[in-house]
Design a protein around this motif. Structure first.
Motif, PDB file in Angstrom:
ATOM      1  N   TYR A 152      -2.634  10.038   4.315  1.00 36.99           N
ATOM      2  CA  TYR A 152      -2.090  10.401   3.004  1.00 36.99           C
ATOM      3  C   TYR A 152      -2.931  11.498   2.360  1.00 36.99           C
ATOM      4  N   LEU A 153      -4.235  11.369   2.476  1.00 33.91           N
ATOM      5  CA  LEU A 153      -5.132  12.398   1.954  1.00 33.91           C
ATOM      6  C   LEU A 153      -4.836  13.746   2.603  1.00 33.91           C
ATOM      7  N   HIS A 154      -4.622  13.746   3.909  1.00 38.33           N
ATOM      8  CA  HIS A 154      -4.401  14.986   4.649  1.00 38.33           C
ATOM      9  C   HIS A 154      -3.094  15.669   4.237  1.00 38.33           C
ATOM     10  N   TYR A 155      -2.035  14.897   4.058  1.00 37.51           N
ATOM     11  CA  TYR A 155      -0.726  15.483   3.802  1.00 37.51           C
ATOM     12  C   TYR A 155      -0.408  15.680   2.331  1.00 37.51           C
ATOM     13  N   ARG A 156      -1.153  15.058   1.432  1.00 36.28           N
ATOM     14  CA  ARG A 156      -0.820  15.189   0.014  1.00 36.28           C
ATOM     15  C   ARG A 156      -1.921  15.809  -0.846  1.00 36.28           C
ATOM     16  N   ILE A 157      -3.183  15.686  -0.423  1.00 35.19           N
ATOM     17  CA  ILE A 157      -4.266  16.085  -1.324  1.00 35.19           C
ATOM     18  C   ILE A 157      -5.170  17.146  -0.719  1.00 35.19           C
ATOM     19  N   TYR A 158      -5.705  16.886   0.484  1.00 34.73           N
ATOM     20  CA  TYR A 158      -6.692  17.788   1.077  1.00 34.73           C
ATOM     21  C   TYR A 158      -6.453  17.884   2.575  1.00 34.73           C
ATOM     22  N   LYS A 159      -6.162  19.075   3.064  1.00 35.93           N
ATOM     23  CA  LYS A 159      -5.873  19.276   4.478  1.00 35.93           C
ATOM     24  C   LYS A 159      -7.167  19.247   5.280  1.00 35.93           C
ATOM     25  N   SER A 187      11.493  16.304   4.446  1.00 35.34           N
ATOM     26  CA  SER A 187      11.542  15.751   3.090  1.00 35.34           C
ATOM     27  C   SER A 187      10.361  16.216   2.255  1.00 35.34           C
ATOM     28  N   ASP A 188      10.647  16.499   0.982  1.00 31.71           N
ATOM     29  CA  ASP A 188       9.600  16.814   0.008  1.00 31.71           C
ATOM     30  C   ASP A 188       9.376  15.655  -0.958  1.00 31.71           C
ATOM     31  N   ASN A 189      10.075  14.539  -0.725  1.00 31.08           N
ATOM     32  CA  ASN A 189       9.986  13.415  -1.646  1.00 31.08           C
ATOM     33  C   ASN A 189       8.663  12.676  -1.495  1.00 31.08           C
ATOM     34  N   TYR A 190       8.050  12.311  -2.599  1.00 29.71           N
ATOM     35  CA  TYR A 190       6.726  11.696  -2.543  1.00 29.71           C
ATOM     36  C   TYR A 190       6.746  10.306  -1.930  1.00 29.71           C
ATOM     37  N   ILE A 191       7.869   9.589  -2.032  1.00 29.36           N
ATOM     38  CA  ILE A 191       7.946   8.258  -1.424  1.00 29.36           C
ATOM     39  C   ILE A 191       8.010   8.373   0.099  1.00 29.36           C
ATOM     40  N   VAL A 192       8.773   9.335   0.603  1.00 28.01           N
ATOM     41  CA  VAL A 192       8.832   9.548   2.051  1.00 28.01           C
ATOM     42  C   VAL A 192       7.449   9.917   2.574  1.00 28.01           C
ATOM     43  N   LYS A 193       6.746  10.782   1.847  1.00 28.12           N
ATOM     44  CA  LYS A 193       5.393  11.168   2.256  1.00 28.12           C
ATOM     45  C   LYS A 193       4.416  10.005   2.128  1.00 28.12           C
ATOM     46  N   GLY A 194       4.748   9.027   1.274  1.00 26.57           N
ATOM     47  CA  GLY A 194       3.908   7.841   1.145  1.00 26.57           C
ATOM     48  C   GLY A 194       4.151   6.824   2.244  1.00 26.57           C
ATOM     49  N   ILE A 195       5.407   6.745   2.714  1.00 31.08           N
ATOM     50  CA  ILE A 195       5.748   5.797   3.772  1.00 31.08           C
ATOM     51  C   ILE A 195       5.415   6.372   5.143  1.00 31.08           C
ATOM     52  N   TYR A 196       5.428   7.699   5.265  1.00 35.31           N
ATOM     53  CA  TYR A 196       5.204   8.341   6.566  1.00 35.31           C
ATOM     54  C   TYR A 196       3.905   7.907   7.249  1.00 35.31           C
ATOM     55  N   LEU A 207       9.272  -1.769   6.329  1.00 36.03           N
ATOM     56  CA  LEU A 207      10.537  -2.205   5.741  1.00 36.03           C
ATOM     57  C   LEU A 207      10.423  -2.596   4.262  1.00 36.03           C
ATOM     58  N   PRO A 208       9.379  -3.359   3.843  1.00 37.12           N
ATOM     59  CA  PRO A 208       9.289  -3.712   2.415  1.00 37.12           C
ATOM     60  C   PRO A 208       9.269  -2.510   1.469  1.00 37.12           C
ATOM     61  N   PRO A 209       8.465  -1.452   1.719  1.00 38.86           N
ATOM     62  CA  PRO A 209       8.518  -0.301   0.812  1.00 38.86           C
ATOM     63  C   PRO A 209       9.890   0.357   0.756  1.00 38.86           C
ATOM     64  N   ILE A 210      10.584   0.409   1.903  1.00 39.99           N
ATOM     65  CA  ILE A 210      11.918   1.021   1.912  1.00 39.99           C
ATOM     66  C   ILE A 210      12.885   0.203   1.069  1.00 39.99           C
ATOM     67  N   ILE A 211      12.885  -1.125   1.243  1.00 36.62           N
ATOM     68  CA  ILE A 211      13.797  -1.995   0.490  1.00 36.62           C
ATOM     69  C   ILE A 211      13.481  -1.942  -1.005  1.00 36.62           C
ATOM     70  N   LEU A 235       0.810  -1.219   0.000  1.00 35.13           N
ATOM     71  CA  LEU A 235       0.000   0.000   0.000  1.00 35.13           C
ATOM     72  C   LEU A 235       0.851   1.280   0.000  1.00 35.13           C
ATOM     73  N   PRO A 236       1.902   1.389   0.832  1.00 36.63           N
ATOM     74  CA  PRO A 236       2.722   2.608   0.806  1.00 36.63           C
ATOM     75  C   PRO A 236       3.553   2.775  -0.456  1.00 36.63           C
ATOM     76  N   LEU A 237       3.579   1.768  -1.325  1.00 41.95           N
ATOM     77  CA  LEU A 237       4.244   1.905  -2.619  1.00 41.95           C
ATOM     78  C   LEU A 237       3.261   2.288  -3.714  1.00 41.95           C
ATOM     79  N   VAL A 238       2.120   1.608  -3.734  1.00 35.36           N
ATOM     80  CA  VAL A 238       1.149   1.819  -4.811  1.00 35.36           C
ATOM     81  C   VAL A 238       0.532   3.217  -4.738  1.00 35.36           C
TER      82      VAL A 238
END
Length: 433
Positions: free
Chosen positions: A227-234, A373-382, A409-413, A171-174
């Motif tokens: 994810y919705l709160h931090y990336r799409i709609y506060k 971080s502004d990276n979308y993967i970090v914001k996805g794993i957070y 761990l799986p999304p990070i690897i 889920l944190p990857l997709v």
């Protein structure tokens, strides 16, 4: 006279707790973020300790314990307050932590590789889920029997673990990679793509709900919400209050449905029991009362056993709590406890006093990860990291370690693998102009 003194001390602890809650409220208003880790921690403290504690003190309506002295109740309340106050104080006083280490500089062109890696991971989880359900009697049995009694075939637990690793770790990857791909898709393909991703997320939700575990069901919903709160709609404070109220009602309804499936009779009291979640505060009272008197401190052994998927020859934490609370070990039944009870069971009050500031520091580190971080993967794993770190409050350290390995761990690897393999392949395949 002693009863008056004990009541005065309990009221004083309650007032001090409310003052700390106001301090947290002031902080999150200043940060303008209702999903700040310390605000969610405070909300969990209210639900797991404050409300059940007040209710049990007034009603004496305990689930397992027959006699609880006001002195023991006062001691447990004091331990809870110390843990809460130290976590809040350490989080608020520590400066923002500088995060250095793993480089997640993933380009937008790599998002398609991450998306397909996440799809494969979810497919792996779906395979494990289907095997586990099929070998243990099918979907009808899964939905109609007590979830603790569903597994009947030995050695099929591995397929259930595979399901969680694949579904939750994918889920944190997709989700974040799909968000990046969505921005670069036009027309009718964009609509079809969003339908596909929505169905995929819904599938993860349905599978998670089919196991009928409160915390398991909460993960995918919490992930999407964060994810919705931090990336799409506060999400605003009023919307957050509505979500919290609906969450409390859903937990009460969940308990009601579970009891009906187990053959119990419906009643208003059953719904109240679901809303006022006493089964975490009550074991804490028993542990603090009896752990140091009748049983020696465990000195960290519950951390080891709780973090394993197999038997390591150490009595699991749930069974130890069950022995303390009920005096017997029933087959297929355990009693959960909070991290405060686990710390006290292992090291006494010293464990609580040392564990609380460490936990506050870890929450600050996780919060700094998002801010730095502004990276979308970090914001996805957070969101996954935040959920796991907060889940330690109603569970245990071992549970958190185990689920960190399964979910975070799986999304990070996979992210590091995609960045190393596919990025290098893409750069090497470029022809000179």
């Amino acid at each position: 006279m002693s009863n008056i003194i004990q009541l005065f001390l309990l009221v004083s602890l309650l007032c001090l707790s409310i003052l700390f809650l106001f301090r947290v409220w002031y902080y999150i208003r200043h940060q303008n973020d209702v999903f700040n880790p310390i605000s969610l921690f405070a909300l969990g403290t209210i639900y797991l300790y404050l409300v059940p504690g007040v209710y049990l003190y007034i009603s004496d309506d305990f689930v397992w314990l027959t006699e609880v002295s006001k002195r023991d109740f006062l001691t447990a309340s004091l331990v809870v307050f110390l843990f809460f106050a130290l976590v809040v104080s350490s989080f608020l006083r520590l400066p923002k932590v500088k995060i250095r280490g793993i480089n997640f500089n993933i380009s937008r062109s790599d998002s398609r590789f991450l998306f397909f890696a996440g799809l494969l991971w979810i497919a792996l989880g779906l395979t494990g889920y289907l095997l586990y359900v099929w070998l243990n009697g099918g979907f009808v049995r899964l939905l109609t029997v007590n979830r603790a009694l569903f597994q009947t075939v030995p050695n099929t637990q591995r397929y259930k673990i595979l399901a969680w690793v694949g579904l939750w770790g994918g889920l944190p990857l997709v989700v974040p990679s799909a968000h990046e791909l969505y921005e670069n898709i036009d027309g009718r393909q964009r609509r079809l793509f969003i339908y596909f991703v929505s169905i995929l997320v819904l599938l993860v939700l349905v599978i998670t709900f089919s196991f009928r575990g409160r915390l398991k069901a909460a993960y995918p919903m919490a992930y999407i919400l964060l994810y919705l709160h931090y990336r799409i709609y506060k999400i605003s404070f009023k919307q957050f209050g509505l979500i919290a109220a609906l969450g409390a009602i859903s937990i009460g309804g969940f308990t009601f449905i579970e009891y009906i499936i187990g053959g119990g009779n419906a009643s208003l009291r059953l719904i109240i029991n679901g809303l006022i979640y006493r089964v975490r505060f009550e074991p804490l009272v028993a542990v603090i009362t009896e752990a140091s008197i009748e049983r020696p401190f465990q000195l960290g052994t519950t951390f080891i056993n709780g973090g394993m998927w197999y038997d390591v020859g150490i009595t699991p934490l749930g069974e130890r709590i069950e022995l303390i609370v009920t005096g017997e070990d029933l087959p297929g039944f355990t009693i959960g406890a909070t991290v405060i009870a686990e710390l006290y069971l292992n090291y006494g009050i010293v464990g609580v006093l040392l564990g609380a500031p460490i936990y506050g520091f870890l929450l600050k580190v996780i919060w700094s990860t998002l801010l730095e971080s502004d990276n979308y993967i970090v914001k996805g794993i957070y969101p996954a990291m935040l959920f796991i770190s907060l889940a330690i409050v109603p569970t245990s350290i071992g549970w958190v370690l185990r689920n960190f390995v399964m979910i975070v761990l799986p999304p990070i690897i996979l992210t590091l693998a995609v960045r190393r393999v596919f990025s290098e392949d893409s750069s090497n395949s470029q022809l000179p102009s």
